[in-house]
Scaffold this motif. Sequence first.
Motif, PDB file in Angstrom:
ATOM      1  N   ILE A1005       0.858  -1.137  -0.139  1.00 42.30           N
ATOM      2  CA  ILE A1005      -0.091   0.051  -0.054  1.00 42.30           C
ATOM      3  C   ILE A1005       0.834   1.267   0.057  1.00 42.30           C
ATOM      4  O   ILE A1005       0.649   2.176  -0.854  1.00 42.30           O
ATOM      5  CB  ILE A1005      -1.031  -0.030   1.228  1.00 42.30           C
ATOM      6  CG1 ILE A1005      -1.977  -1.101   1.051  1.00 42.30           C
ATOM      7  CG2 ILE A1005      -1.708   1.211   1.447  1.00 42.30           C
ATOM      8  CD1 ILE A1005      -2.818  -1.257   2.196  1.00 42.30           C
ATOM      9  N   LEU A1006       1.689   1.296   0.930  1.00 44.95           N
ATOM     10  CA  LEU A1006       2.822   2.392   1.027  1.00 44.95           C
ATOM     11  C   LEU A1006       3.665   2.657  -0.396  1.00 44.95           C
ATOM     12  O   LEU A1006       3.805   3.715  -0.711  1.00 44.95           O
ATOM     13  CB  LEU A1006       3.811   2.204   2.100  1.00 44.95           C
ATOM     14  CG  LEU A1006       3.213   2.333   3.551  1.00 44.95           C
ATOM     15  CD1 LEU A1006       3.944   2.052   4.632  1.00 44.95           C
ATOM     16  CD2 LEU A1006       2.280   3.612   3.862  1.00 44.95           C
ATOM     17  N   VAL A1269      -7.855   8.502  -0.571  1.00 38.39           N
ATOM     18  CA  VAL A1269      -7.807   7.054   0.212  1.00 38.39           C
ATOM     19  C   VAL A1269      -6.737   7.230   1.301  1.00 38.39           C
ATOM     20  O   VAL A1269      -6.816   6.621   2.498  1.00 38.39           O
ATOM     21  CB  VAL A1269      -7.593   5.995  -0.763  1.00 38.39           C
ATOM     22  CG1 VAL A1269      -7.334   4.736  -0.270  1.00 38.39           C
ATOM     23  CG2 VAL A1269      -8.814   5.925  -1.472  1.00 38.39           C
ATOM     24  N   ALA A1270      -5.446   7.847   0.818  1.00 37.03           N
ATOM     25  CA  ALA A1270      -4.467   7.847   1.794  1.00 37.03           C
ATOM     26  C   ALA A1270      -4.832   8.613   2.969  1.00 37.03           C
ATOM     27  O   ALA A1270      -4.354   8.289   4.113  1.00 37.03           O
ATOM     28  CB  ALA A1270      -3.210   8.370   0.842  1.00 37.03           C
ATOM     29  N   ALA A1286      -0.314   5.302  10.569  1.00 38.93           N
ATOM     30  CA  ALA A1286      -0.974   6.508  10.323  1.00 38.93           C
ATOM     31  C   ALA A1286      -0.001   7.553  10.001  1.00 38.93           C
ATOM     32  O   ALA A1286      -0.356   8.502   9.090  1.00 38.93           O
ATOM     33  CB  ALA A1286      -1.597   6.888  11.834  1.00 38.93           C
ATOM     34  N   ILE A1287       1.126   7.488  10.619  1.00 36.81           N
ATOM     35  CA  ILE A1287       1.969   8.487  10.137  1.00 36.81           C
ATOM     36  C   ILE A1287       2.529   8.328   8.778  1.00 36.81           C
ATOM     37  O   ILE A1287       2.794   9.312   8.316  1.00 36.81           O
ATOM     38  CB  ILE A1287       3.138   8.437  11.200  1.00 36.81           C
ATOM     39  CG1 ILE A1287       3.036   9.128  12.566  1.00 36.81           C
ATOM     40  CG2 ILE A1287       4.439   9.256  10.526  1.00 36.81           C
ATOM     41  CD1 ILE A1287       4.097   8.662  13.741  1.00 36.81           C
ATOM     42  N   ASP A1288       2.835   7.308   8.424  1.00 38.06           N
ATOM     43  CA  ASP A1288       3.268   6.744   7.031  1.00 38.06           C
ATOM     44  C   ASP A1288       2.266   7.216   6.040  1.00 38.06           C
ATOM     45  O   ASP A1288       2.526   7.806   4.953  1.00 38.06           O
ATOM     46  CB  ASP A1288       3.481   5.223   6.898  1.00 38.06           C
ATOM     47  CG  ASP A1288       5.000   4.750   7.806  1.00 38.06           C
ATOM     48  OD1 ASP A1288       5.677   5.821   7.943  1.00 38.06           O
ATOM     49  OD2 ASP A1288       4.887   3.650   8.017  1.00 38.06           O
ATOM     50  N   LEU A1289       1.145   6.877   6.483  1.00 38.88           N
ATOM     51  CA  LEU A1289      -0.150   7.300   5.412  1.00 38.88           C
ATOM     52  C   LEU A1289      -0.367   8.655   5.206  1.00 38.88           C
ATOM     53  O   LEU A1289      -0.513   9.276   4.407  1.00 38.88           O
ATOM     54  CB  LEU A1289      -1.505   6.490   5.757  1.00 38.88           C
ATOM     55  CG  LEU A1289      -1.523   5.026   5.360  1.00 38.88           C
ATOM     56  CD1 LEU A1289      -2.283   4.276   6.198  1.00 38.88           C
ATOM     57  CD2 LEU A1289      -1.387   4.694   4.078  1.00 38.88           C
ATOM     58  N   GLY A1290      -0.133   9.508   6.520  1.00 45.59           N
ATOM     59  CA  GLY A1290      -0.711  10.851   6.762  1.00 45.59           C
ATOM     60  C   GLY A1290       0.424  11.655   5.807  1.00 45.59           C
ATOM     61  O   GLY A1290       0.064  12.582   5.090  1.00 45.59           O
ATOM     62  N   SER A1291       1.713  11.149   6.163  1.00 44.51           N
ATOM     63  CA  SER A1291       2.688  12.039   5.430  1.00 44.51           C
ATOM     64  C   SER A1291       2.602  11.705   3.923  1.00 44.51           C
ATOM     65  O   SER A1291       2.834  12.905   3.333  1.00 44.51           O
ATOM     66  CB  SER A1291       4.047  11.755   6.060  1.00 44.51           C
ATOM     67  OG  SER A1291       4.397  10.057   5.733  1.00 44.51           O
ATOM     68  N   ARG A1292       2.208  10.794   3.411  1.00 45.66           N
ATOM     69  CA  ARG A1292       1.957  10.578   1.756  1.00 45.66           C
ATOM     70  C   ARG A1292       0.911  11.533   1.391  1.00 45.66           C
ATOM     71  O   ARG A1292       0.874  12.174   0.520  1.00 45.66           O
ATOM     72  CB  ARG A1292       1.996   9.098   1.586  1.00 45.66           C
ATOM     73  CG  ARG A1292       3.500   8.479   1.576  1.00 45.66           C
ATOM     74  CD  ARG A1292       3.155   6.890   1.700  1.00 45.66           C
ATOM     75  NE  ARG A1292       4.258   6.253   1.689  1.00 45.66           N
ATOM     76  CZ  ARG A1292       5.292   6.099   2.686  1.00 45.66           C
ATOM     77  NH1 ARG A1292       4.896   6.488   3.777  1.00 45.66           N
ATOM     78  NH2 ARG A1292       6.418   5.442   2.369  1.00 45.66           N
ATOM     79  N   ALA A1293      -0.260  11.179   2.116  1.00 42.69           N
ATOM     80  CA  ALA A1293      -1.537  12.153   1.887  1.00 42.69           C
ATOM     81  C   ALA A1293      -1.035  13.585   1.884  1.00 42.69           C
ATOM     82  O   ALA A1293      -1.467  14.322   0.999  1.00 42.69           O
ATOM     83  CB  ALA A1293      -2.555  11.891   2.871  1.00 42.69           C
TER      84      ALA A1293
END
Length: 1581
Positions: A1005-1006, A1269-1270, A1286-1293
């Motif tokens: 996903i990441l 989605v991110a 949450a941090i990994d997805l949030g930083s990408r979003a």
Amino acid sequence: MHTRKEESQDRAIVRIAAHLPDLIVYGDFSPKLPSVDYFDGVLMFVDISGFTAMTEKFSTAMYMDRGAEQLVEILNHYISAIVEKVLLFGGDILKFAGDALLALWKVERRQLKNIITVVIKCSLEIHGLFETQESEEGLDIRVKIALAAGHITMLVFGDETRNFFLVIGQAVDDVRLAQNMAQMNDVILSPNCWQLCDRSMIEIERIPDQRAVKVNFLKPPSTFNFDEFFTKCMTFMNYYPSGDHKNLLRLACMLESDPELELSLQKYVMESILKQIDDKQLRGYLSELRPVTIVFVNLVFKDQDKAEVIGSAIQDACMHISSVLRIFRGQINKVFMFDKGCSFLCVFGFPGEKAPDEVTHALESAVDIFDFCSQVQKIHTVSIGVASGIVFCGIIGHSVRHEYTVIGQKVNIAARMMMYYPGIVTCDSVTYNGSNLPAYFFKELPKKVMKGVADSGPVYQCLGLNEKVMFGMAYLICNRNEGYPLLGRDKEIKYFMCTMKEFLVFNCSRVLMYEGLSGYGKSQMLMEIEYLAQGENHRTIAIALTKISFHQNFYTIQILMANVLGLDTCKHYKERQTNLQHKVKTLLDEKFYCLLNDIFHVQTVKEEKIIFIIDEGQFVDPASWAFMEKLIRTVPIFIIMSLSPFIDIPCEAANAIMKNRNTTYVTLGAVQPKDIRNKVCLDLNVRGITKELDTYLVEGSCGIPFYCEELLKNLDHHRVLVFQPMESEEKTNVSWNNLFKNFSRPTEELKIFTLSNDEEIEEVCNLTSDVKLQNLSPPASLKEISLVQLDSMNLSHQMLVRCAAIIGLTFTTELLFEILPCWNMKMMIKALASLVESNVFDCFRNGKELQMALKQNIVSFEVNYRSLSLKPSDGMAHGEKEELRELESEVIECHIIRFCRPMMQKTAYELWLKDQKKAMHLKCARFLEESAHKCDHCQSGDFIPFHHFTVNIRLNSLDMDTIKRMAKFQGLKAEEEITFSKIEIPKKSELFPENLRPEEIREKILSFFDTVITKMKTSKENIIPLESCQCEEIVEIVIMPLTHHFLALGENNKALYYFLEITSAYLILGDNYMAYTYLNEGERLLKMLKNDKSWSHTFESATFYSLKGQVCFNMGQMVLAKKMLRKALKLLNRTLPHNLISLFVQSHLEKSRHFYYVNQQAQENSPPRKRRLAQLYRQTACFSLLWQIYSLNYFFHYKYYGHLAAMMQVNTALETQDDFQIIKAYLDYSLYHQLAGYQGMWFKYEIMAMEQISSLPLKDSGIEIVSYVADKLGYTKLLMGHLDLAIDLGSRAQKMWTLLQNPNRRYRVLCWLSKSLFLKNRNKQLVQVLGWLWDLSITEEHIFSKAFFYFVCLDIMLYSGFVYKTFEECLEFIYQNEDNRILKFQSGILLGLYSSVAIWYARLQEWDNFHIFSNRAKNLVSRRTPTALYYEGISRYMEGQVLYLQKQIEDQSENAQDSGVELLKNLESLVAQNTTGPVFYPRLYHLMAYVCILMGDGQNCDLFLNTAIQLCETQGNVLEKCWLSMNKDWWYSSSELTENQWLKTISSLPSWEKIVSDKVKMQDIQRNKFLMRINILDDPF
């Protein structure tokens, strides 16, 4: 032929002739004036009743749509019918005098007998017109007619620029007398007319004791043919249309161009009318209800009968009157014989002629005219009446014969005062109060009953402006009120105190000048200064000047010296003389000698310090300026002066004082919005005013106290203010109507003034339910100020301002250019630049700049060391031209323009006529509707998806290109777009092969999001938008004005459509209050359209209820929200079951449906039609909210309702076949299962959502869906406690939203990303994210981002052990913004901020401050929403309550045990609730453990502590784990806690700068935790 007729009517000479009688048009007069002509004829005087009452009704109406246009329509409906009759019967309309007219049939004497018969027939037919017509506007319009015949004399007089004419003689006197005898519907013949007529043809009725007779009817013989008789009679009328022109009403309509004649006729017409004729503007341009000052002059002659004698007297009087009026822009409107004399109707303030100080000028002119005319030998009596107020000014009559006239009660009052108070100058109370002249220039007269005037109010005699100085009458006009503080002038007062201190210490002259426009509160400020200037060792003398002071030499100094010498109290000059001699000889103390040094050339020893205070300093006379200039140089003196800007260049002495190095010039500006709010609360003696009223007064007053007072008086006059007891928020039962109890309150320091002695009757001010503030007509006083400014402009600038007023308060240059008639762009830019320079408009580059300007407070205090009036004259013209050129460049760059003052917009709007307004509104609506959709960044389309497919609202027809474009905006792709390259994004099966471990899925996903980000940065395709979202600007600049244009056009269904669009837009932008406001507007229209049974109306109703439900949901009012959403679903043909049996049946059906949709996905189903799509989108929105509402409830069966709603959302989304709806529904369904604790299902739907996005093209909406989605996954993972993910997805979003330039999405990601980093103790990254959040809040003026930023800053101080922003800064932000509508009506953020501050004070054991903020937070607890923000806030609130429990136990409070049990119960229920995310569990268990140990329950304390620690380890919650460990060690240790442990901790909290510079180690800051105190008691209870 018809075209030729139209062409002739458009000729200037024909348009001029329409204002004049044939007597003048075809007259041949001697060029020498006065000129006299004699002839015979029949006069008809028609008096129409009802018009004055009608004018009054319109002039006092409340709303702007009352307009002069309706009045013009009604007046001309009747008058044109009369004019037409008169012209058809061969008459010539000599004069229109208000609501009366005088007509003439000029014939040889031998024809009078037959012509009288014709005129009687005409009179009876005029009466016939009114017998059959129904009265309009509820007013009874009737006429009375008088006829006279015989010798008539015409007098022409005037000067080289303006001519007038009069008819005089016995016949004129007779017709007046006959008219006075007439009753309604009468025709009265004067004695001479009765003698000359054919008596055999007329049936009459005798009038007792009179020779005049009343006509009953004509009684011609049976053989009599009136048509033949009439045709024969008309052969004797010189200018009756015949032959080729027989179909014309008037021969003058066919006048050929004749420059000489045109020049001659122009002299009889007012200049403003000629300008209008030259510009070929519409006739209605000058018709309006307008505040003016009427000056009625009546001259009675010693020898009334001799035309030659009175002719020269009238000529002399006219010449003088014209010259006096010309100075002050007054006009002679009419001259006519009135009862026993000649009357001049003079008007100040006609359109285009409004000037400042109009009333003063009118009185000055009246006295001047009186003095002059009284000296003219042949004039016996001069009487003048002056009245001010709103009258109708406009063109009255028929298209072929009309005149510019004034009608209204004020005209009647001026005329009656002139007749009932002969030989003097009189004025009404409005004129007296508005004159700005001292009271001793007037004398109140005994009241008289005046015909036709119900109540004139007090009547005053104006004694003249040359009175000698009256000592003791120049005190400051304001009275200081102890209970009414001076508002908004703290800096000015502080500056005065400093200057006074300097003066008293250094004994050196000081001059302090406060310059500000009228209404800024200068007099009030000087009153306060006089009070503060009192002292033992100096003398304070304060005076107020008036305009008249300027004309009297030494006036100011005389008044000042009279005060110094104590002469101000002497009533007679002898007393003053004796007093002065006595003082100088014996009593005059040496300390006063200093003032006489210069006058008497003596040297004295002692001096007393004197402070002179002068109000209205612009009226200081030149001689006094010179004296003061010398005084300053020779004697230590302190002069404080308030003045309005000089109109003319000040005298040399004034210049010298202003340039003096000891003179300081302070420019006063507007006061701040909070001061206006405080003023209103003080004036009304209330504790709060509704937000709507606050906005109206703050915007409308522009920070000018006088404007605020006038607006408030106007509201009170129209009885729209409602006072009601103030309710506490806890006691109020929540309903839709009080959902937003939004009252603006005075500032804390003012509360002591806003209460009466009786503490119980605290009131707030509300508005009546039906009032529409934005449509209120401005008060006459403010309208007058705007008219003065408007009339000082040239005609083209006036036209531009008027056109802009139609668009609204804010408009775009593109739309203005669209509606300006025959302008080119260069002309418009030049005019706009000039109007920006003169502060009519402000200009802005974009909506963001406009919003920032509106939020910024105007600088109200500016110190200059020289007057702004003293601009250097050298190169001034060149500088101004250069400045104008720069402004033109600026206007070209700016595309948004706003009126500086709303009153100007309202005033200019009212000047339009109804039909003109309608045409302009239609133009605006046609232009705006092309842009009334989302911005290009958001793929255009409707704010309510597919809205325009369900409702036909367009004015413009659509071509195929537009249809394709709109379809594309809605996300309907053409075939070629569907096959667009996926930019090598892996296919569904490649992305998630079976049997992958969770860690591998996470990496996949990441990795997928990383690939997308890389492609976004490097792709050559146009993926990233060029500009950020402009939707807010579109709503405010396009859709809001468009809605108001549709309302003005009466297009309620279209207005409703756009009100709903605006509501939806504000909900997207997070502004619940504005959404609520526009829903209420929509509700009003829905009620009006309730009889519409069409599907489109049903859809609008459903949309209305669904939006209403969303607002209630956001406000935490779930019962109301559920009711509204279910109502919306019912209208959309989709219902939720009401009982358990139907619940299980429907659940089964939905599962089958779900299975069908999921398995049919691969097959090609035809997509739903657009109208069906609109319906489905609304349904998904309702279901999405409903499952969250049901999840909040504790009842066991509600979880089934929640599951059903979540599944129905998925099924409905699948039916739309729209990727975004499907993905959103999958993620919502997944979140529902995660919160409900169903482990398997949530994972499946997250994977389905990921598979769905993997097949999307990275373009337009596709890229936004991937970012969403991110974003959503990051938020979900935070809620569920998976902090690293949450941090990994949030930083990408965050990266994706940054690239997509979507600040509204980016700020949300940053908020939750900061919370994840905060809990992980990743302080370096946290500070970086906070920096981004701060930058975003500043660049976008985004209040929520800023509030969240400070919320995190408080958390850092409370829990992380260092300071990023100080507590004082955070607290200041809360104080300044707690009334902000976005924060106030956003569930959670203020709850969090208040609770954090309460915790801070609880830790410091400052319990009074704790209670203030805890109580504020308590009022917000009931707004329960299933959002992380609410749970952040409630967990902080509970922490505050737990700390207070410790205090209760320590103080051995009686209810401490009950409080503890209640707290534990509330904490447990929060943990048990489905919607509380697991991320909040550690803190809640931590608090539960603390409550248990406080209450002596060690066993449960251990259980809760261990559970919290275990959860922290699972989630990776480093922050909470560290704090838990420290508290656990502390609670079970034997050491005692010092009293001021937290006080000691905060004093050593390091700043982030120290940490970055390695002055403090990261390990050390971990120890800066608050250790929760426990009570060392044997038995806590």
